[in-house]
Design a protein around this motif. Structure first.
Motif, PDB file in Angstrom:
ATOM      1  N   ILE A 137       0.845  -1.194   0.000  1.00  0.00           N
ATOM      2  CA  ILE A 137       0.000   0.000   0.000  1.00  0.00           C
ATOM      3  C   ILE A 137       0.878   1.242   0.000  1.00  0.00           C
ATOM      4  CG2 ILE A 137      -1.637   1.327   1.402  1.00  0.00           C
ATOM      5  CD1 ILE A 137      -2.857  -1.367   2.243  1.00  0.00           C
ATOM      6  N   GLU A 138       1.958   1.197   0.745  1.00  0.00           N
ATOM      7  CA  GLU A 138       2.869   2.345   0.819  1.00  0.00           C
ATOM      8  C   GLU A 138       3.484   2.666  -0.544  1.00  0.00           C
ATOM      9  OE1 GLU A 138       4.320   5.600   2.577  1.00  0.00           O
ATOM     10  OE2 GLU A 138       2.925   4.181   3.471  1.00  0.00           O
ATOM     11  N   GLU A 139       3.846   1.629  -1.309  1.00  0.00           N
ATOM     12  CA  GLU A 139       4.411   1.852  -2.643  1.00  0.00           C
ATOM     13  C   GLU A 139       3.386   2.507  -3.566  1.00  0.00           C
ATOM     14  OE1 GLU A 139       7.728  -1.501  -3.616  1.00  0.00           O
ATOM     15  OE2 GLU A 139       5.672  -2.238  -3.346  1.00  0.00           O
ATOM     16  N   VAL A 140       2.135   2.071  -3.473  1.00  0.00           N
ATOM     17  CA  VAL A 140       1.083   2.660  -4.306  1.00  0.00           C
ATOM     18  C   VAL A 140       0.860   4.115  -3.907  1.00  0.00           C
ATOM     19  CG1 VAL A 140      -1.353   2.538  -4.954  1.00  0.00           C
ATOM     20  CG2 VAL A 140      -0.009   0.437  -4.759  1.00  0.00           C
ATOM     21  N   TYR A 192      12.209   3.921 -10.661  1.00  0.00           N
ATOM     22  CA  TYR A 192      11.812   5.121  -9.947  1.00  0.00           C
ATOM     23  C   TYR A 192      12.192   4.904  -8.510  1.00  0.00           C
ATOM     24  CZ  TYR A 192       8.779   6.507 -13.809  1.00  0.00           C
ATOM     25  OH  TYR A 192       8.295   6.884 -15.020  1.00  0.00           O
ATOM     26  N   GLU A 193      12.740   5.865  -7.896  1.00  0.00           N
ATOM     27  CA  GLU A 193      13.095   5.713  -6.493  1.00  0.00           C
ATOM     28  C   GLU A 193      11.893   6.135  -5.666  1.00  0.00           C
ATOM     29  OE1 GLU A 193      16.865   7.333  -5.382  1.00  0.00           O
ATOM     30  OE2 GLU A 193      17.629   7.019  -7.386  1.00  0.00           O
ATOM     31  N   ILE A 194      10.961   5.205  -5.527  1.00  0.00           N
ATOM     32  CA  ILE A 194       9.761   5.492  -4.745  1.00  0.00           C
ATOM     33  C   ILE A 194      10.180   5.756  -3.319  1.00  0.00           C
ATOM     34  CG2 ILE A 194       7.599   4.534  -3.853  1.00  0.00           C
ATOM     35  CD1 ILE A 194       7.246   3.105  -6.472  1.00  0.00           C
ATOM     36  N   GLY A 195       9.701   6.870  -2.826  1.00  0.00           N
ATOM     37  CA  GLY A 195      10.039   7.274  -1.470  1.00  0.00           C
ATOM     38  C   GLY A 195      11.167   8.281  -1.451  1.00  0.00           C
TER      39      GLY A 195
END
Length: 183
Positions: A116-119, A179-182
């Motif tokens: 969920i956090e990645e989304v 992509y560097e998510i976060g």
């Protein structure tokens, strides 16, 4: 500790302690609704505070049902957030066709192991207009006609912007290692 009904009754009498408890009850969900649209903590906090203050100043807006009260506050915050975006000259671009597709094409597998956090982080990476449409439709549960009325655009514009946002979100999630998510 006072129950919700007593807090509302005391808020109607402009009791400061009750108003602070009211604020504490609703600040997080109202802030989150605004933050998902604006993507700016300071603006979202300002919208949250103004939304809660608006209800506390107009006691006829206070509702004895906690769920309804939360929905009213979120709607006020969402409307205010959209107004801020409009003032920034946010434009929703209509696409030719406007046919909605799934987030991923049938021949492409969906990325496995999404959290969920990645989304949520991927949604934050979307452009403001795309983020607003995705948030209103998928998170807040608005229909296309409701979104069109809120944004004062055609339903075709909502569908096309949603389609574009969903495609972009799918690309971000598919390439999440690139992509560097976060970050």
């Amino acid at each position: 500790m006072k129950g919700y009904g007593q807090i509302i009754e005391d808020c109607r009498r402009c009791d400061r302690d009750a108003q602070m408890k009211f604020y504490s009850l609703f600040c997080n969900p109202v802030f989150n609704s605004s933050m998902r649209i604006l993507g700016d903590r300071m603006q979202a906090e300002e919208v949250m505070q103004e939304s809660i203050l608006k209800v506390l100043m107009r006691t006829e807006l206070l509702n004895d049902d906690k769920g309804i009260m939360e929905a009213v506050l979120k709607r006020i915050a969402i409307n205010h957030s959209i107004d801020i975006c409009r003032r920034k000259k946010l434009e929703l671009v209509e696409l030719s066709g406007g046919v909605e597709k799934k987030l991923y094409d049938d021949h492409e597998p969906e990325p496995a192991g999404l959290t969920i956090e990645e989304v949520k982080l991927a949604i934050e990476k979307l452009p403001r207009g795309s983020r607003m449409i995705i948030t209103l439709k998928l998170i807040e549960g608005f229909d296309n006609d409701e979104i069109a009325a809120l944004l004062k655009v055609s339903e075709a514009a909502v569908r096309s912007q949603y389609s574009r946002a969903r495609k972009k979100l799918g690309e971000i999630l598919k390439n999440r290692t690139q992509y560097e998510i976060g970050a």
